[in-house]
Scaffold this motif. Structure first.
Motif, PDB file in Angstrom:
ATOM      1  N   LEU A   1      53.049 -57.042  -2.726  1.00 46.16           N
ATOM      2  CA  LEU A   1      53.326 -57.955  -2.299  1.00 46.16           C
ATOM      3  C   LEU A   1      52.133 -59.003  -2.289  1.00 46.16           C
ATOM      4  O   LEU A   1      52.269 -60.287  -2.389  1.00 46.16           O
ATOM      5  N   GLN A   2      51.151 -58.385  -2.457  1.00 46.77           N
ATOM      6  CA  GLN A   2      49.645 -59.296  -2.675  1.00 46.77           C
ATOM      7  C   GLN A   2      49.808 -60.124  -4.018  1.00 46.77           C
ATOM      8  O   GLN A   2      49.455 -61.224  -4.037  1.00 46.77           O
ATOM      9  N   THR A   3      50.236 -59.266  -5.151  1.00 46.39           N
ATOM     10  CA  THR A   3      50.459 -60.087  -6.477  1.00 46.39           C
ATOM     11  C   THR A   3      51.373 -60.944  -6.258  1.00 46.39           C
ATOM     12  O   THR A   3      51.206 -62.293  -6.944  1.00 46.39           O
ATOM     13  N   ARG A   4      52.550 -60.832  -5.455  1.00 43.30           N
ATOM     14  CA  ARG A   4      53.461 -62.041  -5.292  1.00 43.30           C
ATOM     15  C   ARG A   4      52.963 -62.935  -4.545  1.00 43.30           C
ATOM     16  O   ARG A   4      53.374 -64.193  -4.968  1.00 43.30           O
TER      17      ARG A   4
ATOM     18  N   ASP B   1      53.832 -48.557   2.423  1.00 47.69           N
ATOM     19  CA  ASP B   1      53.342 -48.054   1.113  1.00 47.69           C
ATOM     20  C   ASP B   1      52.395 -48.905   0.611  1.00 47.69           C
ATOM     21  O   ASP B   1      52.381 -50.074   0.398  1.00 47.69           O
ATOM     22  N   PRO B   2      51.333 -48.344   0.343  1.00 44.03           N
ATOM     23  CA  PRO B   2      50.031 -49.061  -0.118  1.00 44.03           C
ATOM     24  C   PRO B   2      50.644 -49.514  -1.642  1.00 44.03           C
ATOM     25  O   PRO B   2      49.869 -50.717  -1.988  1.00 44.03           O
ATOM     26  N   GLN B   3      51.319 -49.068  -2.487  1.00 41.46           N
ATOM     27  CA  GLN B   3      51.696 -49.674  -3.681  1.00 41.46           C
ATOM     28  C   GLN B   3      52.432 -50.915  -3.335  1.00 41.46           C
ATOM     29  O   GLN B   3      52.174 -51.657  -4.193  1.00 41.46           O
TER      30      GLN B   3
END
Length: 90
Positions: free
Chosen positions: A80-83, A73-75
């Motif tokens: 994950l990128q924010t984390r 899922d792109p969301q």
């Protein structure tokens, strides 16, 4: 037209150089500035990697492992990128 006024007109045209927009010196100066900037960036990267490279790599690997694999899922990719970015932030 007298000789002096003709000479003055030619001198004014020579000073303005309408057919030559830039001087060769300007190009050499810009090339020198680009070379100096690239040399500075390269030297800075080499020094950083020698001094802090191992600690930086450990942090990157630890944060990548803590986030886990990418999901479909792109969301969730965004989360994950924010984390990951929160983990590697200073």
């Amino acid at each position: 037209m007298t000789e002096t006024s003709l000479a003055d007109t030619e001198a004014a045209e020579d000073r303005a150089r309408p057919n030559q927009l830039t001087s060769p010196t300007r190009g050499h100066y810009l090339l020198l500035m680009v070379v100096m900037a690239v040399a500075g960036i390269t030297a800075g990267a080499l020094i950083f990697n020698e001094v802090r490279g191992a600690a930086w790599l450990e942090t990157q690997l630890r944060c990548a492992q803590s986030v886990g694999p990418l999901l479909s899922d792109p969301q969730e990719w965004l989360q994950l990128q924010t984390r990951y970015l929160a983990c590697v932030a200073p």
